[in-house]
Design an enzyme around this catalytic site. Structure first.
Site, PDB file in Angstrom:
ATOM      1  N   LYS A 111       0.849  -1.189   0.000  1.00  0.00           N
ATOM      2  CA  LYS A 111       0.000   0.000   0.000  1.00  0.00           C
ATOM      3  C   LYS A 111       0.887   1.243   0.000  1.00  0.00           C
ATOM      4  O   LYS A 111       1.923   1.281   0.651  1.00  0.00           O
ATOM      5  CB  LYS A 111      -0.924   0.004   1.220  1.00  0.00           C
ATOM      6  CG  LYS A 111      -2.005  -1.074   1.122  1.00  0.00           C
ATOM      7  CD  LYS A 111      -2.979  -1.009   2.267  1.00  0.00           C
ATOM      8  CE  LYS A 111      -3.824   0.228   2.329  1.00  0.00           C
ATOM      9  NZ  LYS A 111      -4.832   0.378   1.280  1.00  0.00           N
ATOM     10  N   TYR A 114       2.257   2.887   3.393  1.00  0.00           N
ATOM     11  CA  TYR A 114       3.476   2.312   3.958  1.00  0.00           C
ATOM     12  C   TYR A 114       4.672   2.537   3.040  1.00  0.00           C
ATOM     13  O   TYR A 114       5.772   2.863   3.505  1.00  0.00           O
ATOM     14  CB  TYR A 114       3.296   0.814   4.230  1.00  0.00           C
ATOM     15  CG  TYR A 114       2.596   0.508   5.533  1.00  0.00           C
ATOM     16  CD1 TYR A 114       3.117   0.952   6.746  1.00  0.00           C
ATOM     17  CD2 TYR A 114       1.434  -0.245   5.567  1.00  0.00           C
ATOM     18  CE1 TYR A 114       2.488   0.665   7.948  1.00  0.00           C
ATOM     19  CE2 TYR A 114       0.795  -0.540   6.768  1.00  0.00           C
ATOM     20  CZ  TYR A 114       1.327  -0.076   7.952  1.00  0.00           C
ATOM     21  OH  TYR A 114       0.712  -0.359   9.147  1.00  0.00           O
ATOM     22  N   VAL A 135       1.400 -15.375   4.506  1.00  0.00           N
ATOM     23  CA  VAL A 135       2.520 -14.835   5.265  1.00  0.00           C
ATOM     24  C   VAL A 135       3.036 -13.611   4.522  1.00  0.00           C
ATOM     25  O   VAL A 135       3.221 -13.633   3.307  1.00  0.00           O
ATOM     26  CB  VAL A 135       3.629 -15.888   5.472  1.00  0.00           C
ATOM     27  CG1 VAL A 135       4.868 -15.264   6.083  1.00  0.00           C
ATOM     28  CG2 VAL A 135       3.116 -17.019   6.363  1.00  0.00           C
ATOM     29  N   GLU A 137       5.949 -10.566   4.161  1.00  0.00           N
ATOM     30  CA  GLU A 137       7.340 -10.216   4.426  1.00  0.00           C
ATOM     31  C   GLU A 137       7.419  -8.693   4.389  1.00  0.00           C
ATOM     32  O   GLU A 137       7.114  -8.079   3.368  1.00  0.00           O
ATOM     33  CB  GLU A 137       8.266 -10.831   3.379  1.00  0.00           C
ATOM     34  CG  GLU A 137       8.230 -12.355   3.339  1.00  0.00           C
ATOM     35  CD  GLU A 137       7.140 -12.945   2.451  1.00  0.00           C
ATOM     36  OE1 GLU A 137       6.667 -12.260   1.529  1.00  0.00           O
ATOM     37  OE2 GLU A 137       6.749 -14.093   2.693  1.00  0.00           O
ATOM     38  N   TYR A 170      -2.009 -25.687  -7.061  1.00  0.00           N
ATOM     39  CA  TYR A 170      -1.135 -25.737  -5.898  1.00  0.00           C
ATOM     40  C   TYR A 170      -1.517 -26.913  -4.998  1.00  0.00           C
ATOM     41  O   TYR A 170      -0.656 -27.627  -4.496  1.00  0.00           O
ATOM     42  CB  TYR A 170      -1.221 -24.413  -5.133  1.00  0.00           C
ATOM     43  CG  TYR A 170      -0.128 -24.233  -4.123  1.00  0.00           C
ATOM     44  CD1 TYR A 170       1.135 -23.799  -4.513  1.00  0.00           C
ATOM     45  CD2 TYR A 170      -0.339 -24.485  -2.773  1.00  0.00           C
ATOM     46  CE1 TYR A 170       2.148 -23.631  -3.587  1.00  0.00           C
ATOM     47  CE2 TYR A 170       0.660 -24.320  -1.841  1.00  0.00           C
ATOM     48  CZ  TYR A 170       1.904 -23.896  -2.261  1.00  0.00           C
ATOM     49  OH  TYR A 170       2.913 -23.738  -1.343  1.00  0.00           O
ATOM     50  N   GLN A 180      -1.944 -23.258   5.179  1.00  0.00           N
ATOM     51  CA  GLN A 180      -1.206 -22.808   6.356  1.00  0.00           C
ATOM     52  C   GLN A 180      -2.129 -21.990   7.257  1.00  0.00           C
ATOM     53  O   GLN A 180      -2.874 -21.140   6.803  1.00  0.00           O
ATOM     54  CB  GLN A 180       0.054 -22.035   5.981  1.00  0.00           C
ATOM     55  CG  GLN A 180      -0.159 -20.737   5.259  1.00  0.00           C
ATOM     56  CD  GLN A 180       1.157 -20.139   4.776  1.00  0.00           C
ATOM     57  OE1 GLN A 180       2.242 -20.679   4.976  1.00  0.00           O
ATOM     58  NE2 GLN A 180       1.061 -18.998   4.128  1.00  0.00           N
TER      59      GLN A 180
END
Length: 188
Positions: A111, A114, A135, A137, A170, A180
């Site tokens: 975004k 940030y 997840v 990073e 996948y 996950q």
């Protein structure tokens, strides 16, 4: 492949639960206060970061090795705000759970709020048939500490629909990050 609109995203989320929890509009205020927006946008979905973070540390002198990852390289934080040290890196997880259709690929971008503060968010594509919490990073590229706000927008997911389904999703390939549920560290 073509990019998918807000109408498509809303339909997939309501009928197929592609994103949960799902917000069918842009949220910019909570409890009368401005926040970093999240929810549906014109051609994407602004995702939120949860309050679970792991920040890299050099306290134990570890070497970051993706083949033999040492968990001593990280400090766990669970809070409404995460302060990433200067020129450092954190992992986090989304509040949203995703179920990606078998003919869809996503790309996630940071975004601008940030990015203009020197905070870069990297997320690998959500592949066709993948599901789980993503997840994130997060890199602080500045020489100053940087705040990340849990429960607020962190990045935007763009959805691309293929003309046909791929041969191997996948899930069919038994992808190592399929379904996950937690902040998963590097796996081989």
């Amino acid at each position: 492949m073509s990019i998918c609109s807000d109408n498509w995203i809303i339909e997939k989320c309501l009928k197929e639960k592609m994103i949960e929890p799902f917000v069918d509009k842009q949220v910019r205020f909570e409890n009368g206060e401005k926040i970093i927006s999240y929810g549906v946008s014109s051609y994407g979905y602004d995702i939120r970061v949860s309050n679970q973070f792991q920040i890299f540390t050099n306290v134990y002198g570890s070497i970051v090795d993706p083949k033999q990852f040492d968990t001593k390289s990280l400090v766990k934080i669970e809070d409404d705000v995460c302060v990433i040290p200067p020129n450092s890196f954190a992992l986090a997880i989304t509040l949203e759970y995703f179920r990606i259709p078998e003919n869809v690929l996503t790309i996630c971008v940071g975004k601008s709020t940030y990015a203009r503060c020197g905070i870069i968010v990297n997320v690998t594509p959500f592949e066709p048939g993948w599901e789980g919490y993503a997840v994130l990073e997060i890199s602080n590229t500045t020489p100053l500490p940087a705040k990340i706000y849990a429960g607020e927008g962190i990045a935007q997911v763009l959805f691309f629909e293929g003309k046909e389904k791929c041969l191997y999703t996948y899930a069919a390939r038994n992808g190592k990050y399929h379904r996950q549920m937690t902040l998963t560290l590097p796996l081989l």
